[in-house]
Write a protein that holds these residues in place. Structure first.
Motif, PDB file in Angstrom:
ATOM      1  N   THR A 181      -3.696   1.963 -11.753  1.00 28.46           N
ATOM      2  CA  THR A 181      -3.431   2.783 -10.573  1.00 28.46           C
ATOM      3  C   THR A 181      -2.575   2.001  -9.584  1.00 28.46           C
ATOM      4  O   THR A 181      -2.796   0.816  -9.332  1.00 28.46           O
ATOM      5  CB  THR A 181      -4.738   3.212  -9.883  1.00 28.46           C
ATOM      6  N   ALA A 182      -1.588   2.674  -9.025  1.00 23.82           N
ATOM      7  CA  ALA A 182      -0.667   2.037  -8.088  1.00 23.82           C
ATOM      8  C   ALA A 182      -1.191   2.195  -6.667  1.00 23.82           C
ATOM      9  O   ALA A 182      -1.902   3.140  -6.344  1.00 23.82           O
ATOM     10  CB  ALA A 182       0.709   2.676  -8.197  1.00 23.82           C
ATOM     11  N   VAL A 183      -0.816   1.265  -5.810  1.00 27.33           N
ATOM     12  CA  VAL A 183      -1.164   1.353  -4.398  1.00 27.33           C
ATOM     13  C   VAL A 183      -0.289   2.438  -3.784  1.00 27.33           C
ATOM     14  O   VAL A 183       0.927   2.466  -4.023  1.00 27.33           O
ATOM     15  CB  VAL A 183      -0.924  -0.005  -3.697  1.00 27.33           C
ATOM     16  N   PRO A 184      -0.849   3.362  -3.006  1.00 29.78           N
ATOM     17  CA  PRO A 184      -0.037   4.414  -2.393  1.00 29.78           C
ATOM     18  C   PRO A 184       1.075   3.838  -1.514  1.00 29.78           C
ATOM     19  O   PRO A 184       0.913   2.756  -0.936  1.00 29.78           O
ATOM     20  CB  PRO A 184      -1.044   5.199  -1.538  1.00 29.78           C
ATOM     21  N   LEU A 185       2.168   4.568  -1.419  1.00 31.16           N
ATOM     22  CA  LEU A 185       3.338   4.079  -0.687  1.00 31.16           C
ATOM     23  C   LEU A 185       3.016   3.796   0.778  1.00 31.16           C
ATOM     24  O   LEU A 185       3.538   2.839   1.354  1.00 31.16           O
ATOM     25  CB  LEU A 185       4.477   5.100  -0.772  1.00 31.16           C
ATOM     26  N   HIS A 186       2.162   4.615   1.402  1.00 29.56           N
ATOM     27  CA  HIS A 186       1.868   4.419   2.817  1.00 29.56           C
ATOM     28  C   HIS A 186       0.971   3.210   3.056  1.00 29.56           C
ATOM     29  O   HIS A 186       0.756   2.806   4.192  1.00 29.56           O
ATOM     30  CB  HIS A 186       1.242   5.681   3.423  1.00 29.56           C
ATOM     31  N   LYS A 187       0.428   2.617   1.971  1.00 34.97           N
ATOM     32  CA  LYS A 187      -0.417   1.436   2.118  1.00 34.97           C
ATOM     33  C   LYS A 187       0.244   0.164   1.607  1.00 34.97           C
ATOM     34  O   LYS A 187      -0.274  -0.921   1.833  1.00 34.97           O
ATOM     35  CB  LYS A 187      -1.731   1.634   1.357  1.00 34.97           C
ATOM     36  N   GLN A 188       1.368   0.271   0.931  1.00 36.24           N
ATOM     37  CA  GLN A 188       1.982  -0.903   0.317  1.00 36.24           C
ATOM     38  C   GLN A 188       2.401  -1.938   1.352  1.00 36.24           C
ATOM     39  O   GLN A 188       2.213  -3.131   1.154  1.00 36.24           O
ATOM     40  CB  GLN A 188       3.181  -0.482  -0.531  1.00 36.24           C
ATOM     41  N   GLY A 189       2.949  -1.512   2.463  1.00 37.80           N
ATOM     42  CA  GLY A 189       3.362  -2.444   3.504  1.00 37.80           C
ATOM     43  C   GLY A 189       2.172  -3.171   4.109  1.00 37.80           C
ATOM     44  O   GLY A 189       2.221  -4.368   4.380  1.00 37.80           O
ATOM     45  N   LEU A 190       1.075  -2.451   4.302  1.00 30.64           N
ATOM     46  CA  LEU A 190      -0.127  -3.038   4.875  1.00 30.64           C
ATOM     47  C   LEU A 190      -0.703  -4.096   3.947  1.00 30.64           C
ATOM     48  O   LEU A 190      -1.028  -5.213   4.369  1.00 30.64           O
ATOM     49  CB  LEU A 190      -1.164  -1.934   5.118  1.00 30.64           C
ATOM     50  N   VAL A 191      -0.803  -3.776   2.665  1.00 27.31           N
ATOM     51  CA  VAL A 191      -1.346  -4.723   1.692  1.00 27.31           C
ATOM     52  C   VAL A 191      -0.445  -5.945   1.588  1.00 27.31           C
ATOM     53  O   VAL A 191      -0.927  -7.081   1.544  1.00 27.31           O
ATOM     54  CB  VAL A 191      -1.507  -4.036   0.312  1.00 27.31           C
ATOM     55  N   ALA A 192       0.871  -5.725   1.564  1.00 25.15           N
ATOM     56  CA  ALA A 192       1.805  -6.840   1.462  1.00 25.15           C
ATOM     57  C   ALA A 192       1.693  -7.762   2.672  1.00 25.15           C
ATOM     58  O   ALA A 192       1.724  -8.992   2.535  1.00 25.15           O
ATOM     59  CB  ALA A 192       3.227  -6.312   1.327  1.00 25.15           C
ATOM     60  N   SER A 193       1.548  -7.180   3.869  1.00 24.81           N
ATOM     61  CA  SER A 193       1.444  -8.009   5.082  1.00 24.81           C
ATOM     62  C   SER A 193       0.151  -8.805   5.080  1.00 24.81           C
ATOM     63  O   SER A 193       0.124  -9.953   5.518  1.00 24.81           O
ATOM     64  CB  SER A 193       1.552  -7.144   6.315  1.00 24.81           C
ATOM     65  N   ILE A 194      -0.933  -8.224   4.608  1.00 23.57           N
ATOM     66  CA  ILE A 194      -2.205  -8.947   4.544  1.00 23.57           C
ATOM     67  C   ILE A 194      -2.100 -10.100   3.562  1.00 23.57           C
ATOM     68  O   ILE A 194      -2.536 -11.229   3.832  1.00 23.57           O
ATOM     69  CB  ILE A 194      -3.371  -7.996   4.178  1.00 23.57           C
ATOM     70  N   ARG A 195      -1.516  -9.848   2.410  1.00 21.68           N
ATOM     71  CA  ARG A 195      -1.368 -10.910   1.389  1.00 21.68           C
ATOM     72  C   ARG A 195      -0.454 -12.019   1.906  1.00 21.68           C
ATOM     73  O   ARG A 195      -0.685 -13.193   1.642  1.00 21.68           O
ATOM     74  CB  ARG A 195      -0.806 -10.324   0.100  1.00 21.68           C
ATOM     75  N   LYS A 196       0.594 -11.640   2.619  1.00 23.78           N
ATOM     76  CA  LYS A 196       1.514 -12.645   3.138  1.00 23.78           C
ATOM     77  C   LYS A 196       0.806 -13.533   4.161  1.00 23.78           C
ATOM     78  O   LYS A 196       0.964 -14.755   4.174  1.00 23.78           O
ATOM     79  CB  LYS A 196       2.716 -11.957   3.796  1.00 23.78           C
ATOM     80  N   SER A 197      -0.037 -12.920   4.998  1.00 22.57           N
ATOM     81  CA  SER A 197      -0.739 -13.707   6.018  1.00 22.57           C
ATOM     82  C   SER A 197      -1.796 -14.614   5.375  1.00 22.57           C
ATOM     83  O   SER A 197      -2.083 -15.692   5.895  1.00 22.57           O
ATOM     84  CB  SER A 197      -1.405 -12.774   7.032  1.00 22.57           C
ATOM     85  N   LEU A 198      -2.350 -14.180   4.247  1.00 21.94           N
ATOM     86  CA  LEU A 198      -3.323 -15.006   3.543  1.00 21.94           C
ATOM     87  C   LEU A 198      -2.650 -16.045   2.649  1.00 21.94           C
ATOM     88  O   LEU A 198      -3.306 -16.992   2.199  1.00 21.94           O
ATOM     89  CB  LEU A 198      -4.245 -14.140   2.670  1.00 21.94           C
ATOM     90  N   GLY A 199      -1.368 -15.860   2.380  1.00 25.30           N
ATOM     91  CA  GLY A 199      -0.633 -16.802   1.538  1.00 25.30           C
ATOM     92  C   GLY A 199      -0.817 -16.536   0.062  1.00 25.30           C
ATOM     93  O   GLY A 199      -0.730 -17.453  -0.760  1.00 25.30           O
ATOM     94  N   LEU A 200      -1.049 -15.268  -0.317  1.00 21.61           N
ATOM     95  CA  LEU A 200      -1.218 -14.943  -1.747  1.00 21.61           C
ATOM     96  C   LEU A 200       0.064 -14.466  -2.364  1.00 21.61           C
ATOM     97  O   LEU A 200       0.807 -13.730  -1.856  1.00 21.61           O
ATOM     98  CB  LEU A 200      -2.303 -13.860  -1.906  1.00 21.61           C
TER      99      LEU A 200
END
Length: 51
Positions: A32-51
């Motif tokens: 299952t893919a992450v919905p388009l309206h959530k992709q930016g949010l998930v990416a920003s969280i991962r970037k802040s965590l350094g993943l």
């Protein structure tokens, strides 16, 4: 109150048979893919965590 005939199907049995006829559609969590309206949010969280 007489005895039930041999071929009588009770209401409980009818419900079970109807439930058995339904197609089971299960989503695979790996595909299952992450919905388009959530992709930016998930990416920003991962970037802040350094993943």
């Amino acid at each position: 109150m007489g005895a039930l005939p041999k071929n009588k199907i009770t209401r409980v049995e009818q419900g079970k048979r109807r439930a058995g006829n339904k197609a089971m559609v299960k989503k695979d969590p790996k595909t299952t893919a992450v919905p388009l309206h959530k992709q930016g949010l998930v990416a920003s969280i991962r970037k802040s965590l350094g993943l």
